[in-house]
Design an enzyme around this catalytic site. Structure first.
Site, mmCIF file in Angstrom:
data_model
loop_
_atom_site.group_PDB
_atom_site.id
_atom_site.type_symbol
_atom_site.label_atom_id
_atom_site.label_comp_id
_atom_site.label_asym_id
_atom_site.label_seq_id
_atom_site.Cartn_x
_atom_site.Cartn_y
_atom_site.Cartn_z
ATOM 1 N N PHE A 268 0.856 -1.188 0.000
ATOM 2 C CA PHE A 268 0.000 0.000 0.000
ATOM 3 C C PHE A 268 0.896 1.244 0.000
ATOM 4 O O PHE A 268 0.788 2.112 0.862
ATOM 5 C CB PHE A 268 -0.922 -0.003 1.223
ATOM 6 C CG PHE A 268 -1.874 -1.168 1.255
ATOM 7 C CD1 PHE A 268 -3.052 -1.138 0.531
ATOM 8 C CD2 PHE A 268 -1.570 -2.312 1.974
ATOM 9 C CE1 PHE A 268 -3.930 -2.222 0.546
ATOM 10 C CE2 PHE A 268 -2.436 -3.390 1.999
ATOM 11 C CZ PHE A 268 -3.617 -3.342 1.281
ATOM 12 N N GLU B 99 3.175 6.474 -4.357
ATOM 13 C CA GLU B 99 4.322 7.054 -5.039
ATOM 14 C C GLU B 99 4.534 8.471 -4.517
ATOM 15 O O GLU B 99 3.610 9.247 -4.376
ATOM 16 C CB GLU B 99 4.094 7.065 -6.550
ATOM 17 C CG GLU B 99 4.072 5.669 -7.143
ATOM 18 C CD GLU B 99 4.085 5.687 -8.656
ATOM 19 O OE1 GLU B 99 4.929 6.391 -9.247
ATOM 20 O OE2 GLU B 99 3.243 4.996 -9.257
ATOM 21 N N LYS C 162 -6.244 -5.423 -1.483
ATOM 22 C CA LYS C 162 -5.450 -4.466 -2.266
ATOM 23 C C LYS C 162 -6.292 -3.818 -3.355
ATOM 24 O O LYS C 162 -6.325 -2.586 -3.497
ATOM 25 C CB LYS C 162 -4.248 -5.193 -2.881
ATOM 26 C CG LYS C 162 -3.525 -4.414 -3.963
ATOM 27 C CD LYS C 162 -2.905 -3.146 -3.436
ATOM 28 C CE LYS C 162 -2.098 -2.451 -4.526
ATOM 29 N NZ LYS C 162 -1.482 -1.190 -4.067
ATOM 30 N N GLY D 28 -10.087 17.474 -10.106
ATOM 31 C CA GLY D 28 -8.940 17.719 -10.963
ATOM 32 C C GLY D 28 -9.140 17.107 -12.329
ATOM 33 O O GLY D 28 -10.279 16.900 -12.773
ATOM 34 N N CYS E 78 -1.140 2.283 -10.583
ATOM 35 C CA CYS E 78 -2.004 1.460 -9.721
ATOM 36 C C CYS E 78 -3.484 1.622 -10.017
ATOM 37 O O CYS E 78 -4.148 0.655 -10.410
ATOM 38 C CB CYS E 78 -1.732 1.784 -8.250
ATOM 39 S SG CYS E 78 -0.089 1.301 -7.702
#
Length: 443
Positions: free
Chosen positions: A153, A156, A208, A257, A264
């Site tokens: 988890f 970046e 996940k 945005g 991912c």
């Protein structure tokens, strides 16, 4: 503990360096010889804050090594992490070929004696993968071994902190031996009391995908709300605060945005849709998340062409930000890929800047750089002279409080299209800009 990490991509490198930092003997293996040679010299092929000193320290103190001999690495290790890529197939499913190739290598390299090996899938894989890994190993050995799922988890841009100080560790196990050894392995990382959540393997594998799909859903939900705000003259920033202060909801991942990207969210949402469809589960909610995100990546381009027209020949546009998010050089699925090409396809010339993603941009936009329709600037202000407008696509810190007088002076006209809502409309009005953002009235 003696640990092997197979795969030196984003996940494998952080995992290997992180475990070496706590005193383990770690070898990271990869078949890419050029990458291994660079890593052995302490050269990091990706931009990730805090990772380089971690690798350098592990190398200098002899706890971290890099090799192309995958078989030897897994033969000598007690704990083996599989951290190779699982790229999406044409149908959206995760391609498990690399994972299963590693499993075959583990089976063939199993020594006749020594401690029982614990094989852990760290790659993002669909439910049922651990069973396939076990079958692939079992075809080549009669030795006892244990297969587990330990999804990552890592964000970046904050991966080192996420690994060293996790809010939780999820581990899927089917044996008490594996549970005890992995509890020991992760004990240094959860000394403050954050949990190691042991569960069955299938639940760990689903966790996940479910986590990333939930976060992607929050982003698309807020972008859908932003579209409504734009239609009725509301301000999405105020709406975000209004719902984000509800403790049941919280403020994270509610920023409007130009859409999510990276390695991912897009891949994992597609893979979960594929898995749900295979299991006869209605995936329409996540299909809607994908559709909203795809539309959102086109939104800023639509706003710009509404202002300048579809024919942009003879015009130049400045772009700040090419990475899909700040604090990374990753451009996979970045909104900039679609927006920059959309500008060029309409005849425009683009001058772009990103603090870290220039090498990636040179790879993704090689054709546009070759024909001169795109130029990459060394500094963000170098994009501006003579440009018809500035587009902001990534919320890097240097862009957050710029010299507005300098921007206004260098642009051909004071026009900003802000895809990350970095500035307030009130400030832009005071500074004399025509300012277009997401889900807020234009100035």
């Amino acid at each position: 503990m003696h640990i092997a990490v197979v795969g030196t991509g984003y996940v494998g490198l952080v995992v290997g360096a992180g475990f070496a930092e706590t005193g383990n003997d770690v070898v990271c293996a990869d078949i890419d010889q050029a990458k291994i040679e660079r890593l052995s010299r302490g050269e990091i092929p990706i931009y990730e804050p805090g990772l380089e000193p971690l690798v350098e320290r592990g190398l200098a103190e002899g706890r971290l090594r890099f090799t192309t001999d995958v078989a030897a690495a897994v033969r000598d290790a007690e704990i083996i992490f599989i951290a190779v890529g699982t790229p999406p197939g044409e149908d959206g499913s995760a391609d498990l070929q690399h994972v299963l190739d590693v499993a075959e290598t583990i089976g063939r390299s199993m020594p006749p004696d020594g401690p029982e090996k614990i094989v852990i899938t760290k790659s993002t894989v669909p439910v049922g993968t651990a069973a396939k890994v076990k079958d692939a190993i079992r075809r080549h050995t009669d030795r006892a071994f244990h297969v587990c799922s330990n999804p990552e988890f890592l964000k970046e841009g904050a991966a080192v902190d996420d690994f060293m100080k996790p809010d939780r560790v999820v581990v899927g196990v089917e044996s008490e031996h594996a549970r005890q050894r992995l509890a020991e392995l992760y004990e240094p990382f959860v000394r403050t009391g954050n949990p190691v959540l042991f569960m069955d393997i299938a639940s760990a594998e689903i966790t996940k995908y479910a986590a990333n799909a939930m976060l992607a859903t929050r982003i698309s939900f807020m972008n859908m709300v932003a579209e409504l705000c734009a239609a009725v003259g509301a301000d999405v920033t105020r709406v975000r605060k209004g719902i984000g202060t509800d403790e049941r909801i919280g403020p994270a991942f509610l920023f409007a945005g130009v859409g999510y990207g990276g390695s991912c969210f897009p891949k994992d949402v597609k893979a979960l849709i594929h898995t749900m469809s295979e299991c006869g589960v209605d995936a329409s909610l996540l299909q809607g998340v994908e559709q909203v995100n795809a539309r959102q990546k086109r939104l800023l381009l639509e706003k710009l062409t509404a202002e300048f027209g579809e024919d942009l020949a003879g015009r130049t546009f400045a772009v700040w930000g090419l990475a899909f998010k700040p604090e990374t050089d990753d451009m996979r699925e970045a909104p900039s890929l679609e927006i920059v090409r959309g500008l060029v396809e309409r005849g425009a010339r683009v001058v772009a800047h990103d603090p870290e993603a220039r090498p990636e941009a040179e790879r993704h936009f090689a054709d546009l750089l070759a024909d001169g329709s795109l130029r990459l600037a060394e500094h963000n202000y170098d994009c501006l002279p003579g440009a018809d407008a500035l587009l902001i696509l990534t919320e890097w810190r240097p862009y957050r409080q710029p010299d507005f007088a300098r921007i206004r002076q260098q642009l051909r006209a004071p026009v900003i299209f802000d895809g990350r809502n970095l500035y307030t409309p009130e400030r832009m009005r005071e500074e004399g800009f025509h300012y277009v953002s997401i889900g807020r009235p234009a100035v």
